[in-house]
Design an enzyme around this catalytic site. Structure first.
Site, short mmCIF file in Angstrom:
data_model
loop_
_atom_site.label_atom_id
_atom_site.label_comp_id
_atom_site.label_asym_id
_atom_site.label_seq_id
_atom_site.Cartn_x
_atom_site.Cartn_y
_atom_site.Cartn_z
N HIS A 187 14.21 63.40 60.28
CA HIS A 187 13.72 63.50 61.53
C HIS A 187 13.68 65.16 61.72
O HIS A 187 12.47 65.35 62.22
CB HIS A 187 14.71 63.06 62.54
CG HIS A 187 14.30 62.85 64.02
ND1 HIS A 187 14.07 64.18 64.73
CD2 HIS A 187 13.76 61.99 64.61
CE1 HIS A 187 13.70 63.89 65.89
NE2 HIS A 187 13.48 62.49 65.91
N GLU A 217 10.10 67.13 62.57
CA GLU A 217 10.06 68.43 63.36
C GLU A 217 11.27 69.27 63.07
O GLU A 217 12.22 69.14 63.19
CB GLU A 217 10.15 67.93 64.72
CG GLU A 217 11.24 66.86 65.19
CD GLU A 217 11.12 66.44 66.48
OE1 GLU A 217 11.99 66.97 67.43
OE2 GLU A 217 10.39 65.39 66.51
N HIS A 249 9.32 56.69 64.16
CA HIS A 249 8.66 57.67 63.18
C HIS A 249 8.35 57.27 61.88
O HIS A 249 7.27 58.02 61.32
CB HIS A 249 9.72 58.84 63.13
CG HIS A 249 10.12 59.72 64.28
ND1 HIS A 249 9.06 60.48 64.66
CD2 HIS A 249 11.33 59.80 65.11
CE1 HIS A 249 9.57 61.09 65.72
NE2 HIS A 249 11.03 60.70 66.11
CO CO Z 1 12.43 61.74 67.15
#
Ligand code: CO
Length: 303
Positions: A187, A217, A249
């Site tokens: 993540h 990210e 995701h």
């Molecule tokens: Co997220």
């Protein structure tokens, strides 16, 4: 004057005897007399997708199987996901503070809080603050409160467990790593715990140069992973999530068919991409690491 002195001495003696008696009474009937009721609070970020929940259920089932006589409660840390589940499925899931308040009210004395977060980031910080608050409240207001409350560390938080995760990945992708590159996408976060992914990358390089770690990210961006791939000779890529669940995701940003997913972008570069749609929760090796972390904080309850 003299009489007053005698009375004072007498009074002091009586008070002393009472204090001594109550201390003896407390020592004999004090802590040992509490009915110990142990419980486990299983905490996860959460997932609103059936595929994601499957990974969460797999971990929770492993916990239940390891502690068959103990009540295991569940809490999610993502308010967005809890609201979504309430709205779309009519189910309500507690956040950690509510779950712990209920356990205290219901007479649990010892609670092991199992965090299944991947990194010690913002979600974990919040959980740790809740656990600390319950620990402090219990010190000053023991009823209802906990005799002991312990909290586990996330998967990528200590050198030893990062190395164990890397070993599990090497075993899991034994064939794939011979055949091409295995790109694990986590993540990532703005929190400094984002560095845990770089640590995982280093530990994985000890296993094989064909392991790549990226994040959706954070520091290890797609472009960095791509430039490293380009300087290697790999043609085939296995793309897998480095997350507990293969949820939103994974199905969209990583392995989705939209042109900006990792899969599509890597295919545009000419790679043959095979997505692997299972979260770490579905990996027995990872579950075993989580169970070991639980066992540590379970033992800590009696220390
Ligand atoms: Co997220």
């Amino acid at each position: 004057m003299k009489l007053e002195g005698i009375l004072k001495t007498l009074l002091l003696a009586v008070v002393s005897i009472l204090l001594f008696a109550s201390a003896v009474f407390a020592a004999s009937t004090g802590p040992a007399a509490i009915d110990i009721k142990k419980g486990i609070l299983f905490v996860t970020f959460g997932s609103s997708m059936p595929q994601g929940e499957a990974a969460i259920i797999a971990v929770r089932d492993a916990v239940i199987a390891a502690y068959p006589d103990i009540e295991v409660r569940t809490a999610y840390t993502s308010r967005i996901i809890m609201r979504k589940i309430a709205r779309e499925q009519g189910r309500s899931i507690d956040e950690p503070a509510i779950a712990l308040a209920k356990m205290a009210y219901e007479g649990f004395t010892d609670v092991a809080v199992l965090s299944t977060h991947i990194i010690p980031g913002a979600e974990y910080d919040d959980l740790a603050a809740v656990v600390r608050a319950f620990r402090m409240m219990s010190e000053y207001a023991p009823k209802p409160g906990f005799r002991k409350i312990t909290l586990s560390l996330p998967l990528l938080s200590e050198q030893e467990s990062i190395e164990r995760v890397a070993e599990v990945m090497a075993n899991t992708y034994e064939k794939e790593i011979e055949d091409g590159a295995v790109v694990l996408v986590g993540h990532g976060t703005h929190h400094f715990a984002d560095a845990a992914y770089s640590a995982l990358q280093m530990a994985l390089l000890r296993q094989s140069p064909n392991f790549y770690v990226g994040v959706v990210e954070g520091l290890l961006e797609y472009d960095d992973v791509l430039s490293r791939l380009k300087s290697s000779s790999v043609k085939k890529i296995y793309l897998a999530p480095a997350m507990l669940v293969a949820g939103d995701h994974t199905l969209n940003d990583i392995a989705g068919d939209e042109e900006d997913s990792w899969k599509s972008m890597l295919e545009d570069e000419g790679y043959e991409v095979t997505p692997i749609l299972t979260g770490w929760g579905q990996n027995k090796g990872i579950r075993d690491i989580i169970l070991d972390k639980l066992s540590e904080i379970w033992d800590e309850l009696d220390r």
